[in-house]
Design a protein around this motif. Structure first.
Motif, short mmCIF file in Angstrom:
data_model
loop_
_atom_site.label_atom_id
_atom_site.label_comp_id
_atom_site.label_asym_id
_atom_site.label_seq_id
_atom_site.Cartn_x
_atom_site.Cartn_y
_atom_site.Cartn_z
N THR A 6 0.65 -1.17 0.08
CA THR A 6 -0.09 0.08 -0.21
C THR A 6 0.84 1.32 -0.15
OG1 THR A 6 -0.27 -0.19 2.25
CG2 THR A 6 -1.82 -1.06 1.06
N PHE A 9 3.26 3.18 -3.97
CA PHE A 9 3.12 4.36 -4.86
C PHE A 9 3.78 5.48 -4.29
CE2 PHE A 9 0.94 7.67 -6.59
CZ PHE A 9 0.60 7.44 -7.85
N TYR A 17 5.31 13.57 -7.99
CA TYR A 17 3.69 13.14 -8.28
C TYR A 17 3.39 14.52 -9.00
CZ TYR A 17 -1.14 12.37 -7.71
OH TYR A 17 -2.54 11.93 -8.13
N GLU A 47 -11.62 12.48 1.95
CA GLU A 47 -10.83 11.90 0.75
C GLU A 47 -10.16 10.67 1.06
OE1 GLU A 47 -8.44 14.26 -1.95
OE2 GLU A 47 -8.07 12.61 -3.15
N ALA A 49 -7.33 8.34 0.23
CA ALA A 49 -6.01 8.25 -0.37
C ALA A 49 -5.72 9.80 -1.12
CB ALA A 49 -5.93 7.35 -1.66
N GLY A 51 -3.18 11.54 -0.81
CA GLY A 51 -2.02 11.92 -1.61
C GLY A 51 -1.40 13.42 -1.26
N ARG A 54 -3.87 17.39 -4.15
CA ARG A 54 -4.28 17.92 -5.31
C ARG A 54 -5.84 18.34 -5.44
NH1 ARG A 54 -6.68 15.90 -10.16
NH2 ARG A 54 -7.15 14.02 -9.09
N GLU A 70 -4.48 8.08 4.35
CA GLU A 70 -3.64 8.23 3.04
C GLU A 70 -2.41 6.89 3.61
OE1 GLU A 70 -2.60 9.19 -0.06
OE2 GLU A 70 -0.85 7.87 0.23
N ALA A 71 -2.13 6.19 2.82
CA ALA A 71 -0.99 5.14 3.18
C ALA A 71 0.39 5.58 3.17
CB ALA A 71 -1.23 3.87 2.28
N SER A 72 0.54 6.61 2.44
CA SER A 72 2.06 6.85 2.31
C SER A 72 2.14 8.32 3.11
CB SER A 72 2.46 7.05 0.82
OG SER A 72 3.66 7.95 0.50
N MET A 75 3.83 10.94 0.52
CA MET A 75 2.90 11.83 -0.27
C MET A 75 2.34 12.85 0.98
SD MET A 75 2.57 10.56 -3.31
CE MET A 75 1.00 10.91 -3.95
N GLY A 93 -2.78 5.32 7.12
CA GLY A 93 -3.35 4.04 7.03
C GLY A 93 -3.79 3.45 5.50
N ASP A 94 -4.34 2.47 5.70
CA ASP A 94 -4.88 1.81 4.50
C ASP A 94 -6.50 2.13 4.24
OD1 ASP A 94 -5.92 -0.04 2.78
OD2 ASP A 94 -5.00 -1.97 3.50
N MET A 95 -6.75 2.57 3.50
CA MET A 95 -8.16 3.17 3.11
C MET A 95 -9.31 1.95 3.30
SD MET A 95 -8.07 4.22 -0.95
CE MET A 95 -7.37 3.02 -2.24
N THR A 113 -7.92 5.45 -8.19
CA THR A 113 -7.12 4.97 -7.10
C THR A 113 -7.81 3.73 -6.46
OG1 THR A 113 -6.09 7.21 -6.77
CG2 THR A 113 -5.99 5.63 -4.74
N LEU A 117 -5.81 -0.57 -4.81
CA LEU A 117 -6.08 -1.74 -4.00
C LEU A 117 -6.07 -3.13 -4.67
CD1 LEU A 117 -8.97 -0.34 -1.86
CD2 LEU A 117 -6.71 -0.74 -1.04
C1 LIG Z 1 -2.87 8.19 -7.94
S1 LIG Z 1 -2.36 9.01 -6.34
C2 LIG Z 1 -4.10 9.84 -5.87
C3 LIG Z 1 -3.63 10.95 -4.93
C4 LIG Z 1 -5.03 12.02 -4.86
N1 LIG Z 1 -6.22 11.40 -4.53
C5 LIG Z 1 -4.92 12.72 -6.25
O1 LIG Z 1 -6.21 12.49 -6.92
O2 LIG Z 1 -4.29 13.38 -6.53
C6 LIG Z 1 -2.73 7.45 -5.44
C7 LIG Z 1 -2.71 7.76 -3.88
O3 LIG Z 1 -3.16 6.45 -3.30
C8 LIG Z 1 -2.26 6.24 -2.17
N2 LIG Z 1 -2.64 4.61 -1.90
C9 LIG Z 1 -2.35 3.73 -2.54
N3 LIG Z 1 -2.82 2.65 -1.81
C10 LIG Z 1 -3.48 3.08 -0.68
C11 LIG Z 1 -4.25 2.40 0.49
N4 LIG Z 1 -4.29 1.02 0.44
N5 LIG Z 1 -4.62 3.10 1.22
C12 LIG Z 1 -4.48 4.55 1.34
N6 LIG Z 1 -3.64 5.32 0.29
C13 LIG Z 1 -3.37 4.63 -0.59
C14 LIG Z 1 -0.83 6.66 -2.58
O4 LIG Z 1 0.08 6.66 -1.71
C15 LIG Z 1 -1.30 7.68 -3.30
O5 LIG Z 1 -1.26 8.72 -2.61
#
Ligand SMILES: C[S@@+](CC[C@H](N)C(=O)[O-])C[C@H]1O[C@@H](n2cnc3c(N)ncnc32)[C@H](O)[C@@H]1O
Length: 248
Positions: A6, A9, A17, A47, A49, A51, A54, A70-72, A75, A93-95, A113, A117
């Protein structure tokens, strides 16, 4: 791609990004923010994820109360560097699992996004987690592409994106039709180095997402081809779908 987790990315993309998606993002971000703000109707927003913020930052700038999951951490560190970025509460954490205090009138998961998963089970858990956080009148909005494999031959595709005198960039994508996954490698090769940026996702057609929503006690209220609410048809390349509690 068993090691693709997770947080992968964010670890790979956080630094680049906002630059990477700058041009296509400008109109997309504007259109998505307009529609999401209308749907929020002044209510609380979450929201999944989030990120680098944005979409969340312009929504917060309109006076909406925005939270994120948000997992990261990488970010989120980028989000925190931006004006207004430190005022948005983010649960790391994991969404599909992470809990946030309270309920929300609008929850959204955009920019494909849901496909980050990488199993059907995780995607279903994500719908259930969104449902758990929805207020009685709340809406869950998912925006993603409609999967398209018309350029694939025998479950794979190789595509060049640029080439100059010293280097070239290309992408290899390998599809697993049963797991509904695609493993990508984006490769920049030059005379003295090779750089690899992997990506891994699980795709789902709109109908499967609707079924996941049903499993979470939600139903589809709207589906548009894009943020401008244009009609969704069999030719649409993407969809913006609004779910709400079933029967309400
Ligand atoms: C394509 S980016 C989109 C970010 C933001 N939502 C945007 O529209 O700009 C994907 C995001 O999903 C996050 N992500 C990926 N898997 C995740 C998970 N299981 N739980 C939470 N965030 C996750 C990544 O770290 C990244 O920030």
């Amino acid at each position: 791609m068993k090691e693709y987790g997770t947080r992968t990315f964010g670890e790979l993309y956080a630094e680049r990004y906002d630059v990477m998606y700058e041009d296509p993002m400008v109109t997309e971000t504007h259109d998505s923010v307009e529609t999401l703000a209308e749907l929020a109707g002044g209510g609380k927003v979450l929201e999944l994820a989030i990120g680098t913020g944005r979409v969340a930052l312009p929504l917060a700038a309109r006076g909406l109360t925005v939270h994120g999951i948000e997992a990261s951490e990488a970010m989120v560190a980028k989000l925190r560097e931006k004006p207004g970025g430190s005022a948005i509460p983010v649960e790391i954490g994991d969404m599909a699992e992470a809990r946030v205090e309270g309920t929300f009138d609008l929850i959204y998961l955009v920019f494909n996004t849901i496909f980050n998963l990488t199993t059907q089970e995780a995607q279903v858990r994500c719908f259930k987690n969104a449902a758990r956080h929805l207020s009685a009148r709340g809406m869950f909005v998912v925006e993603t592409v409609v999967p398209d494999f018309s350029e694939y031959v025998d479950g794979q595709r190789m595509k060049g994106s640029w080439a100059n005198m010293d280097a070239a960039r290309f992408e290899i994508a390998i599809q697993d039709r049963v797991a509904q996954t695609v493993a990508f490698q984006r490769i920049v090769i030059s005379e003295d180095s090779t750089r690899m940026v992997p990506h891994f996702m699980r795709y789902a057609w709109p109908s499967e997402l609707d079924l996941m929503a049903q499993l979470a006690g939600l139903e589809r209220r709207d589906r548009w081809a894009w943020w401008d609410r244009s009609p969704f048809t069999a030719d649409s390349k993407s969809h913006v779908t609004v779910y709400a509690r079933a029967g309400q």
